[in-house]
Write an enzyme that holds these catalytic residues in place. Structure first.
Site, PDB file in Angstrom:
ATOM      1  N   CYS A   2      -1.851   2.263  15.021  1.00 62.07           N
ATOM      2  CA  CYS A   2      -1.841   2.363  16.681  1.00 62.07           C
ATOM      3  C   CYS A   2      -2.619   1.463  17.282  1.00 62.07           C
ATOM      4  CB  CYS A   2      -2.933   3.517  16.786  1.00 62.07           C
ATOM      5  SG  CYS A   2      -2.071   4.999  16.111  1.00 62.07           S
ATOM      6  N   GLU A 484       4.957 -11.352  -4.519  1.00 63.53           N
ATOM      7  CA  GLU A 484       4.915 -11.467  -3.102  1.00 63.53           C
ATOM      8  C   GLU A 484       6.472 -11.350  -2.839  1.00 63.53           C
ATOM      9  OE1 GLU A 484       3.298 -11.120  -0.824  1.00 63.53           O
ATOM     10  OE2 GLU A 484       3.448 -12.494   0.473  1.00 63.53           O
ATOM     11  N   LYS A 488       7.749  -9.162   0.121  1.00 64.19           N
ATOM     12  CA  LYS A 488       8.642  -9.879   1.802  1.00 64.19           C
ATOM     13  C   LYS A 488       9.894  -9.464   2.001  1.00 64.19           C
ATOM     14  CE  LYS A 488       5.641 -11.040   3.128  1.00 64.19           C
ATOM     15  NZ  LYS A 488       4.673 -10.922   2.457  1.00 64.19           N
ATOM     16  N   HIS A 507      11.424  -6.113 -21.374  1.00 63.27           N
ATOM     17  CA  HIS A 507      10.674  -4.432 -22.017  1.00 63.27           C
ATOM     18  C   HIS A 507      11.370  -2.661 -20.611  1.00 63.27           C
ATOM     19  CE1 HIS A 507       8.169  -6.314 -24.500  1.00 63.27           C
ATOM     20  NE2 HIS A 507       7.463  -6.992 -24.029  1.00 63.27           N
ATOM     21  N   LYS A 606       0.746  -4.168  11.151  1.00 61.55           N
ATOM     22  CA  LYS A 606       0.329  -4.760  11.026  1.00 61.55           C
ATOM     23  C   LYS A 606      -1.456  -5.034  10.096  1.00 61.55           C
ATOM     24  CE  LYS A 606       0.046  -8.992  10.609  1.00 61.55           C
ATOM     25  NZ  LYS A 606       0.056  -9.948   9.462  1.00 61.55           N
TER      26      LYS A 606
END
Ligand code: F6R
Length: 611
Positions: A2, A484, A488, A507, A606
């Site tokens: 918010c 990462e 993304k 594995h 964000k």
């Protein structure tokens, strides 16, 4: 998550607020609204994008010079016009916008219902609006006192802005756990949950701390604690500028931010990488380096992409400075048995500096006596302010929800820290230091070089746009990069992707490999490459489709891969700074092909200010 923006002054409040809400869109949201005070109070709300609110405002032509607005990211109650903020009490006299969560809202709601209050939506915020009204109407107190007393009954977190129809000369704001600031203009004042909506009007801001409130009028502001102690607050100068938060000709913020990385890595090293003197200087750690290197252990706590940067940091600290490091998800750390104490040092990493779990881990570690060091991007953020010392990443505002330039800046800071500690510890030799200093200096131009030709990445993105799953494999420094890369892809293209240490494939995940499975192999580190080649062969034997990221000159990898992307050669420990970039671009182009909302992916925020 918010966002809040409020205005009092001579401009049309709706214009400032709508523009501000658009600037806050990057935080992620599902509905929006505002309240404007003139002779009356007018409230407009929509489910969906701020553009819809702009349209509605054009039809309704709201007028007035005082108002509050909000973008909502649903926690309690589905995204809908009714659940959007501002919320009002039964008589509609008070309007309230709120970031955070009122944990005891159910108890408060039941109590208010017994007193005759009727609720229209399902949010915790509406309860607070009713509570303020109830307290105000039942006693002989003013608007400010009513808000203050209501907050005294609330458990949870909040950043709030409240207006009162019959006191149309002020906005009351308060903070506990959710950031808020006051922007100081000329005969006008702003309130906001971060600086992006107000930067075009003023650079002077006052940050509210937890359990602080303020009255903001046309003539000024007064800050006090929730217990009514008046405070004199420092006025800060914002370092960001408007250009940094606009797209500058790129179709998306994410692409702009990916392409900025040559510059942001250079900015991050400026005045810190002392090439001529072959040393690292980190002003923010002055006086604490010995304590860090002599700590029993270093605990790195972070979330998401920042956690991945922390994993790269672990490899770097161990290799260059021989320091024992553990990397923890901040959200898990805080609920574990607290064995951290004054013998340990915690490093928290956060782009926004507001992530609730990271902040809670920081506070927990401090409570136990550990020194806490911050690596933050947003100057003046809560985490930056609460840490004992720290290093800013100086990547500039990151608006795309998917973190890109903040990650490379975090890794740059961690690399410099590891080098500094390694020299102090005498575990990093003169020769290696010299090599790393020289190579680090060239990283920005290597990044630029990579970004000059993105054709092969676009081609791969086109071919795999409709893949349902991806596997990312890496070893050593390339393992966090694999994590990462997978993150993304999932967050902006909604393709299921997993990152694994390459050896772990045997594995379990190897069972998934067939001719439909693209496998991105990050084979950028020389010292593990032989083993990576074995893993590539294992994938090939099962007809998996290999996309490799390898350093120039690794012809064995290139020969075995169906598609290969080369990155310039650098020392193994610096490869994450380069190898993550093609992965950022790959996700970006796939997401664009799939017509996904790149900068504001569904369900994401964000800055995750709730736990
Ligand atoms: C991923 C992403 C998130 C953040 C995480 C932590 O692209 O942006 O995973 O990295 O929410 O945020 P900060 O770094 O602000 O603490």
């Amino acid at each position: 998550m918010c966002g809040i923006v409020g205005y009092i002054g001579k401009r049309q409040a709706s214009e400032v607020i709508l523009k501000g809400l658009q600037r806050l869109e990057y935080r992620g949201y599902d509905s929006a609204g505002f309240a404007i005070l003139d002779d009356d109070m007018k409230i407009l709300k929509i489910k969906g994008k701020v553009d819809e609110l702009v349209k509605k405002d054009k039809e309704e032509m709201t007028e007035g010079h005082l108002g509050i607005g909000h973008t909502r990211w649903a926690t309690h109650g589905e995204p809908s016009e009714i659940n959007a903020h501002p919320h009002v009490g039964a008589s509609g006299k008070f309007a309230l916008v709120h970031n955070g969560i009122i944990e005891n809202y159910n108890v408060l709601r039941k109590d208010l219902e017994k007193k005759g209050h009727k609720f229209t939506g399902e949010t915790d915020t509406e309860v607070l609006a009713h509570l303020i009204e109830e307290i105000h109407d039942m006693s002989d107190i003013d608007f400010f006192q009513a808000v203050q007393q209501a907050l005294g009954q609330v458990k949870g977190t909040y950043g709030i802005a409240v207006v009162h129809k019959y006191t149309p000369d002020r906005i009351i704001i308060a903070r506990k756990g959710s950031p808020l600031l006051i922007g100081i203009g000329e005969d006008e004042y702003f309130v906001a949950s971060d600086a992006s909506p107000i930067i075009e009007y003023t650079k002077k801001v006052v940050y509210l701390e937890d359990e602080e409130m303020a009255v903001v009028t046309r003539d000024g502001y007064e800050v006090s604690t929730l217990k009514n102690i008046t405070l004199t607050k420092e006025v800060h100068e914002l370092a960001m500028n408007l250009e940094q938060i606009e797209k500058g000709g790129y179709p998306h913020f994410m692409l702009k931010e990916i392409f900025e990385q040559g510059g942001t890595i250079a900015d991050c090293m400026r005045g810190r990488l002392m090439v001529a003197e072959n040393r690292i200087q980190l002003g923010g750690l002055e006086g604490v380096v010995d304590k860090i290197i002599n700590a029993r252990r270093v605990v790195i706590a972070a979330c998401g992409t920042s956690w991945h940067a922390g994993l790269v940091g672990e490899y770097l600290f161990e290799y260059l400075a021989h320091m024992p490091v553990e990397v923890e998800y901040a959200s898990e750390f805080r609920y574990r048995e607290q064995l951290v104490d004054e013998r340990d040092v915690m490093i928290v990493i956060s782009q926004s500096g507001e992530t609730a779990d990271t902040l809670a881990a920081l506070r927990e570690a401090k409570r136990n006596g550990a020194m806490v060091i911050g690596i933050c991007n947003v100057v003046g953020s809560t985490i930056a302010r609460e840490t004992d010392a720290g290093v800013y990443t100086h990547a500039g505002p990151e608006i795309g929800v998917a973190s890109t330039k903040a990650f490379t800046a975090q890794v740059t800071v961690l690399t410099m820290m590891a080098m500094l500690f390694g020299r102090q510890n005498k575990t990093l030799s003169d020769e290696l230091m010299q090599e790393l200093v020289q190579e680090l200096k060239t990283i920005p131009e290597k990044v630029e070089e990579m970004l000059r030709n993105t054709d092969e990445i676009k081609n791969i993105a086109r071919l795999f746009t409709y893949a349902s799953h991806f596997l990312y494999l890496g070893r050593s420094y390339s393992f966090p990069v694999a994590l990462e890369g997978a993150l993304k892809l999932k967050e902006i293209s909604y393709i299921h992707a997993e990152g694994y240490p390459a050896a772990e494939m045997k594995h379990g995940p190897i069972a998934l490999i067939d001719e439909h499975m693209p496998v991105v192999v990050i084979a950028a580190t020389d010292h593990t490459n032989e083993k990576m080649i074995n893993n590539i062969e294992e994938v090939r034997a099962r007809r998996g489709r290999i996309i490799s990221i390898s350093s120039d000159g690794q012809s064995d990898v290139d020969r075995l891969a169906e598609f290969s992307i080369n990155i310039p050669e650098v020392h193994d420990c610096l490869t994450p700074l380069l190898s993550c970039i093609p992965l950022q671009l790959l996700s970006y182009y796939i997401a664009v092909n799939r017509k996904c909302h790149v900068d504001q992916p569904r369900n994401l925020a964000k800055s995750v200010t709730v736990e």
